[in-house]
Design a protein around this motif. Structure first.
Motif, PDB file in Angstrom:
ATOM      1  N   GLN A  79       0.827  -1.212   0.000  1.00  0.00           N
ATOM      2  CA  GLN A  79       0.000   0.000   0.000  1.00  0.00           C
ATOM      3  C   GLN A  79       0.864   1.266   0.000  1.00  0.00           C
ATOM      4  O   GLN A  79       0.522   2.253  -0.658  1.00  0.00           O
ATOM      5  N   ARG A 192      -4.362   7.464   6.534  1.00  0.00           N
ATOM      6  CA  ARG A 192      -5.352   6.645   5.861  1.00  0.00           C
ATOM      7  C   ARG A 192      -4.669   5.463   5.193  1.00  0.00           C
ATOM      8  O   ARG A 192      -3.493   5.546   4.858  1.00  0.00           O
ATOM      9  N   ASP A 195      -6.287   3.228  -0.738  1.00  0.00           N
ATOM     10  CA  ASP A 195      -7.377   2.434  -1.294  1.00  0.00           C
ATOM     11  C   ASP A 195      -7.443   2.500  -2.803  1.00  0.00           C
ATOM     12  O   ASP A 195      -8.461   2.183  -3.397  1.00  0.00           O
TER      13      ASP A 195
END
Length: 196
Positions: A79, A192, A195
């Motif tokens: 990520q 965060r 995504d």
């Protein structure tokens, strides 16, 4: 996932590779949550339960505790790399994703220093390789003359901040890591997960 008979007594069709990929993703997400709550020594059965699968499914994907922990670390690093490759990425946004993972996966702070099963499994070598990938993802966004641009100051700062990620609750860990970045004079974007 465990297949339960349908109302007419038939078993649902085997979904093969699709179910396997879904189960693995569910196990990694469950492991991240369980480890954040209970540490690396949490029972693997708790991970399987949280993922909604049987322990046999867990062991088909991950032969031991170190493999589960490594899979979560690998997903974290993937990520961070994806965040770094995003067209609008800058250092602050990538650090926001990295810092989110530090607060969510706080159980992994000691992973590289662990003894026993983790060291015997080769986790140290894999951990070092993952750290190099994080370093590469971050380095590409360091502006010329940035305070962390010399030698290994960037990864030293990441290590220092990860050391601050201790605390009983996620909120406490987040407060501490943001304070650490602030003390280092480094701007961090919103915390965060990436995504896509």
């Amino acid at each position: 996932m465990t297949q339960h008979p349908m109302p007419d007594g038939r078993r649902p069709a085997n979904q093969g590779p699709r179910a396997a990929a879904r189960n693995r993703a569910a196990l990694v997400a469950a492991a991240r949550a369980i480890y954040a709550e209970h540490g690396l020594d949490a029972p693997l059965s708790a991970i399987a339960r949280r993922a909604g699968v049987g322990q046999g499914v867990l062991y088909r994907h991950f032969p031991d505790r170190a493999a589960v922990a490594t899979a979560v670390l690998e997903e974290n690093v993937r990520q961070i790399e994806q965040a770094a490759a995003a067209p609008d990425a800058d250092l602050a946004s990538v650090l926001g994703v990295l810092t989110w993972h530090l607060t969510e996966s706080a159980a992994f702070i000691g992973f590289l220093h662990a003894d026993g099963e983790y060291r015997r499994s080769g986790a140290l070598a894999r951990g070092l390789a993952l750290a190099e990938r994080v370093k590469g993802a971050l380095r590409g966004h360091l502006p010329a003359g940035h305070r962390l641009a010399t030698a290994d100051d960037l990864m030293l700062a990441v290590s220092m901040v990860s050391g601050a990620a201790s605390g009983l609750t996620r909120a406490e860990r987040e407060r501490r890591v943001l304070a650490a970045w602030r003390l280092l004079g480094v701007e961090v974007g919103p915390l965060r997960p990436f995504d896509g």
